[in-house]
Enzyme design. Structure first.
Site, PDB file in Angstrom:
ATOM      1  N   GLY A 131      46.913  39.124  40.217  1.00 54.67           N
ATOM      2  CA  GLY A 131      46.570  38.459  38.965  1.00 54.67           C
ATOM      3  C   GLY A 131      46.403  39.436  37.821  1.00 54.67           C
ATOM      4  NE  ARG A 132      41.623  42.548  38.845  1.00 55.66           N
ATOM      5  CZ  ARG A 132      40.457  43.109  38.810  1.00 55.66           C
ATOM      6  NH1 ARG A 132      40.009  43.612  37.700  1.00 55.66           N
ATOM      7  NH2 ARG A 132      39.718  43.151  39.877  1.00 55.66           N
ATOM      8  CE  LYS A 184      41.709  46.348  41.364  1.00 53.63           C
ATOM      9  NZ  LYS A 184      40.980  46.831  42.547  1.00 53.63           N
ATOM     10  N   GLY A 200      43.649  39.179  33.376  1.00 53.43           N
ATOM     11  CA  GLY A 200      44.600  40.219  33.779  1.00 53.43           C
ATOM     12  C   GLY A 200      44.089  41.635  33.543  1.00 53.43           C
ATOM     13  NE  ARG A 208      45.388  48.967  44.535  1.00 56.35           N
ATOM     14  CZ  ARG A 208      44.768  47.802  44.687  1.00 56.35           C
ATOM     15  NH1 ARG A 208      43.491  47.750  44.984  1.00 56.35           N
ATOM     16  NH2 ARG A 208      45.422  46.688  44.526  1.00 56.35           N
ATOM     17  CG  ASP A 263      42.094  38.321  49.185  1.00 55.67           C
ATOM     18  OD1 ASP A 263      41.263  37.894  50.014  1.00 55.67           O
ATOM     19  OD2 ASP A 263      41.799  38.547  48.001  1.00 55.67           O
ATOM     20  CG  ASP A 271      41.314  44.929  46.445  1.00 57.06           C
ATOM     21  OD1 ASP A 271      42.023  45.757  45.833  1.00 57.06           O
ATOM     22  OD2 ASP A 271      41.498  43.710  46.362  1.00 57.06           O
TER      23      ASP A 271
HETATM   24  P1  AMP Z   1      39.682  40.775  43.918  1.00 59.37           P
HETATM   25  O1  AMP Z   1      38.337  40.148  43.866  1.00 59.37           O
HETATM   26  O2  AMP Z   1      39.860  41.910  42.951  1.00 59.37           O
HETATM   27  O3  AMP Z   1      40.106  41.147  45.293  1.00 59.37           O
HETATM   28  O4  AMP Z   1      40.703  39.664  43.400  1.00 59.37           O
HETATM   29  C1  AMP Z   1      40.877  38.403  44.004  1.00 59.37           C
HETATM   30  C2  AMP Z   1      41.968  37.660  43.268  1.00 59.37           C
HETATM   31  O5  AMP Z   1      41.600  37.409  41.910  1.00 59.37           O
HETATM   32  C3  AMP Z   1      43.295  38.397  43.184  1.00 59.37           C
HETATM   33  O6  AMP Z   1      44.324  37.437  43.224  1.00 59.37           O
HETATM   34  C4  AMP Z   1      43.218  39.054  41.832  1.00 59.37           C
HETATM   35  O7  AMP Z   1      44.490  39.349  41.315  1.00 59.37           O
HETATM   36  C5  AMP Z   1      42.529  37.985  41.017  1.00 59.37           C
HETATM   37  N1  AMP Z   1      41.812  38.548  39.849  1.00 59.37           N
HETATM   38  C6  AMP Z   1      40.672  39.265  39.873  1.00 59.37           C
HETATM   39  N2  AMP Z   1      40.299  39.601  38.626  1.00 59.37           N
HETATM   40  C7  AMP Z   1      41.235  39.106  37.796  1.00 59.37           C
HETATM   41  C8  AMP Z   1      41.424  39.120  36.368  1.00 59.37           C
HETATM   42  N3  AMP Z   1      40.557  39.717  35.555  1.00 59.37           N
HETATM   43  N4  AMP Z   1      42.513  38.502  35.877  1.00 59.37           N
HETATM   44  C9  AMP Z   1      43.382  37.885  36.679  1.00 59.37           C
HETATM   45  N5  AMP Z   1      43.258  37.822  38.011  1.00 59.37           N
HETATM   46  C10 AMP Z   1      42.206  38.426  38.568  1.00 59.37           C
HETATM   47 MG    MG Z   2      41.626  41.892  46.174  1.00 55.84          MG
END
Ligand code: AMP
Ligand code: MG
Length: 507
Positions: free
Chosen positions: A106-107, A127, A140, A190, A266, A276
């Site tokens: 997502g980002r 990232k 994002g 990363r 994930d 992560d």
């Molecule tokens: P994470 O908690 O970083 O492992 O992210 C879990 C999911 O949320 C993944 O699909 C990320 O890409 C998405 N995500 C986390 N933060 C953001 C953000 N600021 N914008 C878009 N997607 C996000």
């Molecule tokens: Mg993640």
């Protein structure tokens, strides 16, 4: 006659073009449903916070002649490297036990892959580079604090000898990001053996797309475990490999007191790298029930639960490859179940091996596991600092005179004395002299870990534009097993007012 110079100083443009030329695009060559082609969204004022030159050299990235401004432009995504085709990868995942069929980058954007000094392909990903089709309601972007945390902890993890994704660069964006309030934005570069997660397999399996699952498994085999390609059952061998790697990884975490915090599927890499670094933290006082993550209310991913969480995730992974393992689902289930059931024994073996090293034992005896548990019990009762206690034990290996530091950690005198007597009697049955045990123990029991309060201090300073504490912490953590007397204070646990009780995803 005018001389035409054969080689003048190369322009920055030419150097950037050459850097881009080193990138491959193996994941981008997979079928279209695997990823979406997306360019980074430019940021206002990219400013280089940190560039990891040692890692760049390992990756054979030729960054010579690129100044900070050029590096900031490239590693913020403002200047897309010529020849690269950034992509956002699709994946799914179980988050705290709930299946989410579509997550995805997502980002994050995968710039591509390079072949490193060891001939291995490594992924390079930005990232926080802007919105993608997988952003859902997210912006994002990434926040300075978590970017610095990931930089410090992932690099520290690597220096400790535990498999982890690496940090190549951190760039401030010069833009504010909105979370609980306005916070400074940043982008982390990363590096990973690959970004294929258990959740990537789940994405295709949940859609019943066996062909895509097979393509992904073939990619994972080629990238991470080529030997499986010639095994009688390559996909079963891939599963076994992933089980072994996770067993080794989680044992590594447990032996340094690391708590990942969000072991969702994930966030589990097929490569066996720690990936992560959200609300992760290293324990100070030893308590197996420790949880840091502000979103882990039930302690699902508490320190002591990590092996079980990993095995649960591995079972989810196994489910996705069942159709590849055998055409008879019954037979596939039997084979996969057997592979997964190896996890506890493999984990225990890695853990015990690590504990033996921590205790200075070169040989193996029946009672070693109980001896290790005995020390952890005493530490738990005393709420002793995990890292300092083991380091103090190194001096104690040289004889009773070295016990002073240990008694500072452990005050339950009688229990400690009993344990020390049992340990000394065990050491006396080792063939090597005491000095050798102590020296060996100092190579495996770190002085320095990325303590949460130090990370917080570095982040708070950085938010005021003072990156000196971040730099110093990063330097100290790059040599975690060396005493570094000038930086002795970094080995200390937090004072009561410095203690950080929770870490936030802060994403
Ligand atoms: P994470 O908690 O970083 O492992 O992210 C879990 C999911 O949320 C993944 O699909 C990320 O890409 C998405 N995500 C986390 N933060 C953001 C953000 N600021 N914008 C878009 N997607 C996000
Ligand atoms: Mg993640």
């Amino acid at each position: 006659m005018l001389e035409t110079p054969l080689s003048g100083p190369e322009s920055i443009d030419a150097r950037v073009r050459r850097l881009g030329g080193a990138f491959g695009n193996s994941y981008g060559l997979l079928p279209p449903q695997f990823a979406t082609r997306v360019d980074p969204t430019a940021v206002a004022q990219p400013r280089l916070i940190k560039f990891n030159r040692a890692l760049a050299a390992e990756l054979l990235l030729d960054v010579e002649g690129l100044d900070d401004a050029a590096l900031a432009a490239v590693f913020s995504g403002n200047r897309v490297l010529p020849g690269t085709q950034p992509i956002a990868m699709a994946y799914a995942g179980h988050q705290f036990g709930q299946f989410v069929p579509q997550l995805g980058d997502g980002r994050a954007l995968l710039l591509g892959d390079v072949r490193d000094r060891f001939g291995k392909r490594r992924d390079i990903q930005l990232k926080g580079a802007g919105r993608t089709p997988y952003s859902r309601s997210g912006d994002g972007r990434a926040v300075l604090g978590p970017v610095l945390r990931e930089y410090l902890v992932s690099e520290a993890m690597h220096a400790l000898g535990i498999s982890a994704t690496r940090a190549l660069a951190a760039v401030a964006t010069g833009e504010a990001v909105f979370r609980e309030g306005r916070v400074p934005g940043a982008i982390l570069t990363r590096v990973a053996a690959s970004h294929v997660r258990v959740g990537t397999f789940q994405y295709f399996a949940a859609r019943g797309d066996v062909e895509a699952t097979r393509r992904l498994a073939d990619f994972a085999i080629e990238r991470h475990h080529p030997e499986a390609g010639t095994a009688a059952n390559p996909y079963l061998e891939l599963l076994r490999f992933v089980v072994r790697r996770q067993a080794r990884l989680i044992a590594g975490w447990m032996n340094v007191g690391f708590i990942h915090g969000v072991m969702n599927t994930d966030n589990m890499a097929i490569s066996g790298e720690t990936i992560d670094f959200g609300p992760c933290a290293f324990m100070d006082a030893y308590d197996p029930a420790t949880v840091f993550s502000s979103i882990d209310h039930r302690g699902r991913y508490a320190y002591v639960n990590q092996p079980a969480a990993a095995q649960w995730n591995l079972a989810r992974f196994a489910e996705t490859v069942l159709p590849l393992i055998d055409t008879s689902s019954e037979h596939a289930i039997a084979l996969a179940t057997e592979a997964i059931s190896e996890f506890p024994a493999e984990f225990d073996a890695y853990r015990l091996d690590g504990m033996r090293r921590k205790l200075g034992l070169f040989t193996e005896e029946e009672g070693d596991a109980a001896l290790g548990r005995g020390l952890l019990d005493v530490m738990h009762e005393n709420r002793a600092d995990f890292t300092r206690t083991f380091r103090a034990l190194c001096a104690a290996a040289e004889g009773d005179a070295g016990d002073t530091a240990l008694y500072e950690s452990l005050t339950g005198q009688a229990a400690v004395r009993d344990w020390l007597a049992a340990w000394r009697s065990r050491l006396s049955r080792e063939p090597q002299p005491a000095s050798e045990h102590a020296a060996f123990m100092r190579l495996v029991n770190p002085v320095f870990i990325p303590r949460n309060h130090r990370i917080e201090q570095a982040i708070v300073a950085a938010e005021r534009d003072d990156f000196a504490p971040f730099e110093e912490l990063s330097l100290v953590l790059s040599r975690p097993y060396e005493a570094q007397p000038d930086f002795a204070a970094y080995a200390n646990p937090p004072q009561p007012d410095e203690r950080v009780l929770q870490t936030f995803c802060g994403t």
